[in-house]
Write a protein that holds these residues in place. Structure first.
Motif, PDB file in Angstrom:
ATOM      1  N   ARG B   4       0.846  -1.190   0.000  1.00  0.00           N
ATOM      2  CA  ARG B   4       0.000   0.000   0.000  1.00  0.00           C
ATOM      3  C   ARG B   4       0.885   1.245   0.000  1.00  0.00           C
ATOM      4  O   ARG B   4       1.860   1.308   0.748  1.00  0.00           O
ATOM      5  N   ILE B   5       0.548   2.196  -0.872  1.00  0.00           N
ATOM      6  CA  ILE B   5       1.166   3.518  -0.759  1.00  0.00           C
ATOM      7  C   ILE B   5       0.127   4.377  -0.056  1.00  0.00           C
ATOM      8  O   ILE B   5      -0.993   4.538  -0.556  1.00  0.00           O
ATOM      9  N   LEU B   6       0.467   4.893   1.117  1.00  0.00           N
ATOM     10  CA  LEU B   6      -0.508   5.660   1.907  1.00  0.00           C
ATOM     11  C   LEU B   6      -1.060   6.833   1.111  1.00  0.00           C
ATOM     12  O   LEU B   6      -0.323   7.538   0.423  1.00  0.00           O
ATOM     13  N   GLY B   7      -2.360   6.999   1.192  1.00  0.00           N
ATOM     14  CA  GLY B   7      -3.016   8.098   0.492  1.00  0.00           C
ATOM     15  C   GLY B   7      -3.189   7.842  -0.987  1.00  0.00           C
ATOM     16  O   GLY B   7      -3.676   8.699  -1.720  1.00  0.00           O
ATOM     17  N   GLU B   8      -2.775   6.663  -1.446  1.00  0.00           N
ATOM     18  CA  GLU B   8      -2.820   6.394  -2.875  1.00  0.00           C
ATOM     19  C   GLU B   8      -3.569   5.102  -3.200  1.00  0.00           C
ATOM     20  O   GLU B   8      -4.454   5.094  -4.048  1.00  0.00           O
ATOM     21  N   GLY B   9      -3.210   4.013  -2.517  1.00  0.00           N
ATOM     22  CA  GLY B   9      -3.905   2.757  -2.770  1.00  0.00           C
ATOM     23  C   GLY B   9      -2.972   1.560  -2.697  1.00  0.00           C
ATOM     24  O   GLY B   9      -1.799   1.691  -2.335  1.00  0.00           O
ATOM     25  N   GLN B  10      -3.521   0.390  -3.062  1.00  0.00           N
ATOM     26  CA  GLN B  10      -2.763  -0.853  -2.949  1.00  0.00           C
ATOM     27  C   GLN B  10      -2.309  -1.360  -4.321  1.00  0.00           C
ATOM     28  O   GLN B  10      -2.996  -1.155  -5.324  1.00  0.00           O
ATOM     29  N   ASP B  60     -10.758  -2.514  -7.085  1.00  0.00           N
ATOM     30  CA  ASP B  60     -11.541  -1.915  -6.006  1.00  0.00           C
ATOM     31  C   ASP B  60     -12.394  -2.933  -5.247  1.00  0.00           C
ATOM     32  O   ASP B  60     -12.801  -2.689  -4.116  1.00  0.00           O
TER      33      ASP B  60
END
Lengths: 250, 96
Positions: B4-10, B60
């Protein structure tokens, strides 16, 4: 792995707080869904907060810009009157305002950036929550399968992690806004006190000097006109002077 | 593995990429320990870029916990240290 493992732990700790220990895993799906809806509400409120902060900065920038424009005009008016010192003073104040304005613009960009990120976060979370709502019913229906329990656990942990991420994003935005609100409050006070520009008063000191100079020149002009009018008939100075000294003015 | 990149997604990153990411992560940890803002920003961008390059965004409707988490990419060193401090100590590397 240093930093990534550490952050994984940080997110995990936050996520664990979101997980309910339901007896029936199927129940945990519904409990999680309730939390997701609450999270979405919070993110939306947070977007609204950031937007409000952005508008406040815009309002201040408009006020400062208006004052800077006014000082520019005053500098011009002072030069027209031949008062270079006053023009210099007006321009000096305008320069100070321009610095404040540039700072506000930087803040505005930061807040607008946070706003966009939160809007993206809200949209992404909304999509995930929608998918989860559909998926949880499928999972409940196939619950009899042996691996269903594990799958439910993973799904709930997965989306809870997204909620943690969104929560951390909100916290970031909030921290940034808090710092800016304090500065914005100080700016409001400065603007209100007139310490920055003296321009919150309808007539500031530069304007007062300009008005005074303008009044003086009006009086001078009227005096000259009057002199000319009176002089056209019989020179009053000559009459008055002649009465006492007997010599006409040159 | 899932990153996961925080604030961005997995992202789903192939497992054989573990070493590449570990190396970038070591550089990042070093920058945190050194307190070097420029190196930190560069190392963090490089790590996130590699995750995006090598990985596929997770769908998603795929819900799974992450194996690794990349900090907020646009965060300052101070902000990142603050988050690390919440979890214990503020050094970038594990006690090894």
């Amino acid at each position: 792995m240093g930093v990534m493992k550490r952050f994984s732990g940080i997110v995990q700790a936050k996520t664990n707080k979101l997980l309910d220990k339901a007896e029936d895993p199927r129940e945990s799906l519904d409990l999680s869904y309730q939390k997701q809806l609450e999270s979405l509400q919070k993110v939306r409120r947070s977007v609204a907060d950031v937007t409000t902060a952005k508008k406040r900065i815009e309002l201040q920038a408009t006020q400062l810009q208006g004052q800077a424009d006014k000082l520019q005009q005053q500098a011009k008016a002072a030069l027209t009157q031949g008062n270079e010192d006053l023009a210099r003073e007006a321009l000096a104040r305008r320069t100070a305002l321009a610095e404040q304005l540039s700072e506000l613009q930087t803040q505005h960009q930061q807040v607008a950036g946070q706003e966009q990120k939160l809007i993206d976060t809200a949209q992404k979370l909304q999509t995930q929550v929608d998918s989860f709502r559909t998926k949880k019913e499928t999972m409940k229906a196939s619950y009899t399968a042996a691996e269903a329990q594990t799958k439910i656990g993973e799904a709930v942990s997965g989306i809870s992690e997204s909620m943690s991420d969104a929560g951390m994003s909100m916290q970031r935005a909030q921290d940034k806004i808090d710092g800016m609100q304090a500065r914005a409050g100080a700016m409001d006070e400065l603007l209100a006190s007139g310490a920055l520009t003296d321009l919150t008063n309808p007539v500031d000191d530069i304007q007062a000097q300009l008005d005074k100079a303008s009044t003086t020149s009006t009086v001078d002009a009227e005096l000259a006109a009057l002199k000319a009018e009176v002089g056209a008939g019989a020179p009053p100075a000559a009459e008055l002077g002649a009465a006492e000294h007997g010599d006409a003015p040159s | 593995m899932i990153v996961r990149i925080l604030g961005e997604g997995q992202f789903t990153v192939p497992d054989d990429h573990h070493e590449v990411l570990a190396k970038l992560d070591d550089t990042l940890a070093q920058a945190v320990d050194d307190g070097n803002e420029a190196e930190f920003t560069a190392a963090l961008s490089a790590l996130a870029a590699e995750v995006r390059r090598a990985g596929e965004p997770l769908a998603d409707d795929a819900f799974a916990p992450s194996d690794l988490v990349v900090p907020f990419v646009d965060a300052t060193l101070e902000e990142t240290k603050g988050l690390l401090a919440e979890s214990g100590d503020a050094s970038g590397s594990d006690d090894r």
